[in-house]
Design an enzyme around this catalytic site. Sequence first.
Site, PDB file in Angstrom:
ATOM      1  N   LYS A   1       0.832  -1.209   0.000  1.00 53.07           N
ATOM      2  CA  LYS A   1       0.000   0.000   0.000  1.00 53.07           C
ATOM      3  C   LYS A   1       0.864   1.256   0.000  1.00 53.07           C
ATOM      4  O   LYS A   1       0.522   2.261  -0.636  1.00 53.07           O
ATOM      5  CB  LYS A   1      -0.935  -0.002   1.214  1.00 53.07           C
ATOM      6  CG  LYS A   1      -1.896   1.207   1.282  1.00 53.07           C
ATOM      7  CD  LYS A   1      -2.823   1.283   0.070  1.00 53.07           C
ATOM      8  CE  LYS A   1      -3.692   2.528   0.056  1.00 53.07           C
ATOM      9  NZ  LYS A   1      -4.791   2.503   1.028  1.00 53.07           N
TER      10      LYS A   1
ATOM     11  N   LYS B   1      -0.262  11.248   6.346  1.00 52.79           N
ATOM     12  CA  LYS B   1       0.016  10.097   7.217  1.00 52.79           C
ATOM     13  C   LYS B   1       0.671   8.969   6.419  1.00 52.79           C
ATOM     14  O   LYS B   1       1.690   8.412   6.830  1.00 52.79           O
ATOM     15  CB  LYS B   1      -1.290   9.613   7.856  1.00 52.79           C
ATOM     16  CG  LYS B   1      -1.206   8.259   8.556  1.00 52.79           C
ATOM     17  CD  LYS B   1      -2.561   7.832   9.109  1.00 52.79           C
ATOM     18  CE  LYS B   1      -3.563   7.449   8.061  1.00 52.79           C
ATOM     19  NZ  LYS B   1      -3.422   6.081   7.531  1.00 52.79           N
TER      20      LYS B   1
END
Length: 296
Positions: A180, A248
């Site tokens: 990811k 993030k």
Amino acid sequence: MHASSASLPASVALLGTGPMGAPIARNIIAAGVPLTLWNRTAHKAEAIAGGRVAASPAEAASEVVLTVLPDLPQVAALLHGDDGLLAGWKTAGIEHPILVIHGTVSPVAVAEFADDCLRNWGLTVVDAPLSGGTIGAEEGRLSIMVGGPHCAVERVKPLFSLYGSTVVWFGDTGAGSTVKACNQIVVAATVTALAEAMALANSAGLDLEKVQSVLSGGLANSEVLAQKGGRWINADFEGGGSAKNQLKDLGFITELATQAGLTLPVAGSLLAAFQAMVSAGRGDLDHTGIYLGIRG
């Protein structure tokens, strides 16, 4: 692709019925799978027809628990206390539950979390971050990048097939989140490149819809352009995948790159750009809103 009921877990819960969790839940329910739902804001879970809404994580404890939450601390917070998952699994007599983390989390932290959970409570953690956005979730065609023990992954794969069109196992827990991270470099770079292109076109007085029609017909086409192009045309940056979440994710990429001894110049530039966007008070906007800072 739908799985047979014989191959599905005996009980399933989904915790976190936000923009991604809600359509995932609807796809699972549409396939005829009984689903228990919990959300910190209860009315969001209650709005999903066909699910059983639990009053607490403990009440939602099932053989497989899917979490669709922003980060690992929110998942860890669900475990403890009288209302936590650990108490719920004990009460239900579920000895070997599987906890699936669909949020985008630190690959390093989730691997450590999985080790702790297995050692302390016999809890198997599978990290399975998602790509495809809310449209992919609604249409049941998410890409799911999976890390975890092979036997546990095989147990949850039929469930994943109800809302994912591409499900790939990469190795131990943390591997899915590493993939990811790779995905997020490309997504953040594509969003930013398109924002720069739209800012340049806008500065020249060009019709952004026409510019996008040309981009979409050639090598510059992308899923980001298909799903998000209208945001630049309509100057609508509310909702969607937030800039603060993009930042993030870029932090996790930096963490991985440092650990590997790599310098990633594009990821470094993206980190600085999204830090500036969040610092400007635009962190809750969709990440395409980086356009606002570029346009000036």
